[in-house]
Motif scaffolding. Structure first.
Motif, short mmCIF file in Angstrom:
data_model
loop_
_atom_site.label_atom_id
_atom_site.label_comp_id
_atom_site.label_asym_id
_atom_site.label_seq_id
_atom_site.Cartn_x
_atom_site.Cartn_y
_atom_site.Cartn_z
N GLU A 202 0.83 -1.20 0.00
CA GLU A 202 0.00 0.00 0.00
C GLU A 202 0.87 1.26 0.00
O GLU A 202 0.51 2.27 -0.61
N ARG B 136 1.74 2.17 -3.36
CA ARG B 136 0.62 2.81 -4.07
C ARG B 136 0.34 4.22 -3.54
O ARG B 136 -0.57 4.88 -4.02
N ASN C 226 -0.39 4.89 -0.23
CA ASN C 226 -1.25 4.86 0.95
C ASN C 226 -0.36 4.69 2.18
O ASN C 226 0.23 3.64 2.40
N TYR C 227 -0.29 5.75 3.00
CA TYR C 227 0.57 5.74 4.17
C TYR C 227 -0.20 5.50 5.48
O TYR C 227 0.38 5.59 6.55
N GLU C 228 -1.49 5.16 5.36
CA GLU C 228 -2.32 5.09 6.54
C GLU C 228 -2.72 3.67 6.94
O GLU C 228 -3.51 3.49 7.84
N VAL C 229 -2.19 2.66 6.27
CA VAL C 229 -2.55 1.28 6.62
C VAL C 229 -1.94 0.95 7.98
O VAL C 229 -0.72 1.07 8.17
N ARG D 155 8.11 4.49 7.53
CA ARG D 155 7.00 4.98 6.72
C ARG D 155 6.64 6.41 7.09
O ARG D 155 6.33 7.23 6.19
N HIS E 19 6.84 9.38 4.51
CA HIS E 19 5.66 10.18 4.21
C HIS E 19 5.97 11.67 4.32
O HIS E 19 5.57 12.47 3.46
#
Length: 615
Positions: free
Chosen positions: A317, A320, A322-325, A346, A350
Motif C-alpha cells: 500500500e 501505491r 497509501n501511508y495510513e494502513v 513509513r 511520508h
C-alpha cells in the motif's frame, strides 16, 4: 522456468513437521521390519520344531509296532499254530491262523496284521478298517522288507498304498529253529495322527504323495490346497499367508503315486495379527502426533508470518501511496521491532514525500507563473518581429533578413517551449476543461506529422505502416499531434545514420495503438523509471542542443513527460520496451471513439506500408 519459492509459513511447517514425519515413518518401518524378522524367525523355528515332533511321534509309533510285532511273534499262542506239519495245513489251518491274527490284532494298536509264508505269500490278514482291500499287498509295497524278514532279520518300512501312507514292521516267526512265516504289523498315518502333532506344534500337517493330498489334520482351504496339491518338487516355501516345509517319511519302495511326504504349514496371519494391531496403534499415535504437531506448527507460523504479512501489505500500500494502513504489531521480539521500525520508516518517508510534493507544487506553480509571464511579452516580441520581417517598418538589408529569419526560428522555438510548459502544467493540474475534445483520425494525424517532419539533417529511413481507416479517437488534436511529434523526434534523434525508424498504427477491439520503433542506442534498465519525469535528460546536460534532430542531442526534458501527461489526459497510456544497444519501442495506446462498436472485429494489426521517407 524457475520454480516459485516456498512461502515462509510453508517452510516453517515443513521444518517443524518434516523431521517428525520422517522420524515417525522411520521408527514405524524399523519396528515393522524388526518385528517381522522376529516373527519369521519364530515361524521358521516352529516349523523345525514341528518336524522334530513329527519324527519323534512317528519313531514312537514305529517302536510300538516293533515291540508289538516281536511280542506277538514270540507268543506261543501265535507260533504254536505253525507246529502243524506242512502236509496237514489245509483250509482248517488257514481259518485257525486267520482267527489267531484277528485275536492278536485286538490287543495291539496296529491298523492291520498280516502273515506271510516262507515264499512271501500272504496266508492271513486282519484289518481294523471296514473297507478291507484284499489287494492291499498285491503290489510291490514293502516287498524288500518282507525279503529281509524271510532271511531272519527284523525290518521296517513305510510306503503309500491305495492313497494311504503306511508304516510297517516285519519280523520272522521262528518255530523249532526254523522260520515258518513272517509277521507284518502295520499302522496307517491318518488324520488323527496328524491332529496329535498339530495340537503340539500349532501347525497344519498335510500328507501327500508326489502329486496329490492324501490326508490332513483338518480341512484344507482351497488356496492352500492349490499350493500343496501340485508337483511337490516345485513347491515354494514362502507365500503371502503361509510358510511351508516338506518332510519325507522314509525311503520305502514307491507306488505309482510316489513316496509319502508330510507338508508342514504355518499360517503367518495368526502370527502377524498382533504385529498388525501394534502397527495400527502406532500409526494412529503417529497420525495424532503429526496432526498435533501440524496444529502447533500452524499456530507458530501464523504467529510469525501474520505480522510479517501485515507489514508486506502495508509496504504494498505504501508503494501505491497509501501511508495510513495500520501495522498492529506488539511485543518486544524481532517481529515487533520490525513493525516499529517499519512504522518509523513509513512516517519519515511520508514526511519526505510530502516535502517533495510541496517542492514539486511550488515548481509547477513557478513554471505556470513563468509561462504566463513569458507568454505575453513573447507574443509581443513575435508580433513586432513579424512587422519588421514583413517590411512594414522599412526595407531591410539582405544580411539583416537572414539574421532576422534565425531570430524568428528561435522565437518560435522559445514560444513552443513556453507552450509545452503551460500545457504540462494544465495537464498536471487535471484541467480537463482546457482540452478541445473532438473526433480525431489517428492514422491521418500520424501520416500528416510523418510527412511534415524535417529530417534533412539526418540519414535515417522512417517507414510508416498505417492501419485501415476508422481509427478515430476522441481527443485534443493539437495535444495529440504534440505527443506523436515528440515520439517521432526522439526516435530519429537517438537513431544513428543509416538506421531505420518504424511507425505502426494498429488497433485492438477497444483501443488504437501507435508504436514507434527505432534502432537507436536503447535505454538502460535503471533509467526507464525516470525517462517520463520532468526535465530528465539522458547524458550530460552540458551537451544540451534543444530543438534539432542531431544524433544524441538533448532537449529540455519535457517531451516524454508531456507525452505521458497527454496520454493520461486522454485516458490512455504510454509504455516503453528497450534494451541497451538494441533500440527502443514506445507504444501510445488510446481508447477508440465512442462511435466505434465495441463488438466490431479488430483488423489485422500489421498493415501495409503507407509511405517510406529517407532523411
Amino acid at each position: 522456468m524457475r520454480a516459485a519459492p516456498l512461502r515462509l509459513r510453508t517452510r516453517i511447517m515443513l521444518l517443524t513437521t518434516g523431521p517428525l514425519l520422517v522420524l515417525s515413518c522411520t521408527l514405524l518401518f524399523l519396528t515393522h521390519q524388526t518385528t517381522k524378522r522376529s516373527v519369521e524367525s519364530t515361524v521358521r523355528q516352529g516349523l523345525r520344531d514341528a518336524e522334530l515332533v513329527f519324527d519323534e511321534m512317528l519313531a514312537s509309533q514305529r517302536r510300538t509296532l516293533r515291540s508289538q510285532a516281536e511280542v506277538t511273534a514270540r507268543d506261543p499262542r501265535f507260533f504254536a499254530t505253525f507246529s502243524v506239519p506242512h502236509a496237514d495245513r489245509g483250509e482248517q489251518f488257514a481259518q485257525t491262523l486267520q482267527g489267531v491274527a484277528e485275536d492278536f490284532l485286538e490287543v495291539t494298536d496296529a491298523t492291520f496284521l498280516e502273515v506271510y509264508s516262507q515264499h512271501g505269500e500272504r496266508i492271513a490278514r486282519a484289518d481294523r478298517r471296514d473297507d478291507q482291500d484284499d489287494a492291499w499287498t498285491d503290489l510291490s509295497n514293502g516287498r524288500a522288507s518282507l525279503g529281509r524278514a524271510r532271511r531272519g532279520m527284523r525290518s521296517e518300512d513305510q510306503f503309500v498304498a491305495h492313497h494311504q501312507a503306511v508304516v510297517v514292521t516285519d519280523v520272522p516267526v521262528w518255530v523249532a529253529g526254523h522260520i515258518e512265516a513272517v509277521l507284518r504289523v502295520g499302522q496307517t498315518i491318518d488324520a488323527a495322527f496328524l491332529r496329535q502333532v498339530s495340537q503340539l506344534t500349532s501347525t497344519s500337517l498335510i500328507l501327500t504323495d508326489a502329486t496329490r493330498i492324501l490326508c490332513a489334520n483338518r480341512e484344507v482351504p482351497p488356496a492352500l490346497a492349490a499350493i500343496v496339491g501340485g508337483d511337490q518338487d516345485a513347491l515354494k516355501t514362502e507365500h503371502a499367508d503361509y510358510r511351508i516345509t516338506r518332510h519325507a517319511l522314509g525311503q520305502g519302495n514307491a507306488t505309482e503315486a510316489g513316496a509319502a511326504r508330510v507338508v508342514i504349514v504355518r499360517d503367518v496371519r495368526q502370527d502377524l495379527a498382533p504385529l498388525k494391531r501394534a502397527e495400527k496403534t502406532m500409526a494412529g499415535l503417529g497420525v495424532a502426533t503429526i496432526l498435533a504437531t501440524l496444529a502447533a506448527a500452524w499456530a507458530l507460523s501464523v504467529g510469525v508470518t501474520g505480522p510479517l504479512q501485515r507489514v508486506v501489505h502495508a509496504s504494498r500500500e505504501l508503494r501505491r501511496g497509501n501511508y495510513e494502513v495500520p501495522v498492529p504489531i506488539a511485543g518486544n521480539d524481532e517481529v515487533g521491532e520490525l513493525g516499529r521500525s517499519f512504522h518509523e520508516m513509513r512516517t519519515a518517508l511520508h514526511e519526505h514525500v510530502k516535502h517533495l510534493e510541496d517542492i514539486d507544487r511550488i515548481k509547477s506553480d513557478f513554471l505556470a507563473l513563468a509561462g504566463h509571464e513569458l507568454k505575453t511579452p513573447l507574443t509581443t516580441i513575435i508580433s513586432f518581429h513579424d512587422a519588421i520581417h514583413s517590411g512594414m517598418l522599412g526595407e531591410l538589408p539582405d544580411e539583416v533578413v537572414e539574421t532576422n529569419q534565425i531570430v524568428k526560428e528561435q522565437l518560435w522555438r522559445l514560444n513552443g517551449l513556453v507552450q509545452d510548459i503551460l500545457d504540462l502544467t494544465q495537464l498536471e493540474q487535471q484541467k480537463q476543461a482546457a482540452l478541445a475534445v473532438a473526433p480525431v483520425n489517428l492514422s491521418d494525424l500520424v501520416q500528416s506529422i510523418h510527412a511534415r517532419q524535417d529530417r534533412s539533417c539526418r540519414r535515417v529511413e522512417c517507414n510508416f505502416f498505417r492501419a485501415p481507416e476508422g481509427l478515430v479517437v476522441n481527443g485534443d488534436a493539437r495535444l495529440l499531434e504534440r505527443a506523436v511529434s515528440s515520439l517521432l523526434d526522439n526516435a530519429v534523434k537517438f537513431t544513428p545514420d543509416e538506421g531505420h525508424v518504424r511507425v505502426e498504427i494498429s488497433r485492438t477491439q477497444e483501443e488504437a495503438v501507435l508504436r514507434v520503433r527505432d534502432e537507436g542506442v536503447g535505454i538502460e534498465h535503471d533509467e526507464k523509471r525516470w525517462i517520463f519525469a520532468k526535465f530528465y535528460e539522458r547524458g550530460d546536460i552540458d551537451h544540451h542542443t534543444s530543438g534539432d534532430l542531431e544524433f544524441g542531442s538533448r532537449g529540455a526534458g519535457l517531451g516524454l513527460a508531456l507525452v505521458q501527461a497527454i496520454a493520461r489526459a486522454h485516458f490512455g497510456r504510454v509504455d516503453v520496451n528497450s534494451q541497451l544497444g538494441q533500440g527502443s519501442t514506445f507504444t501510445l495506446t488510446l481508447p477508440l471513439a465512442a462511435t466505434l462498436s465495441p463488438n466490431s472485429e479488430a483488423p489485422d494489426p500489421v498493415a501495409t506500408p503507407e509511405a517510406t521517407v529517407t532523411a
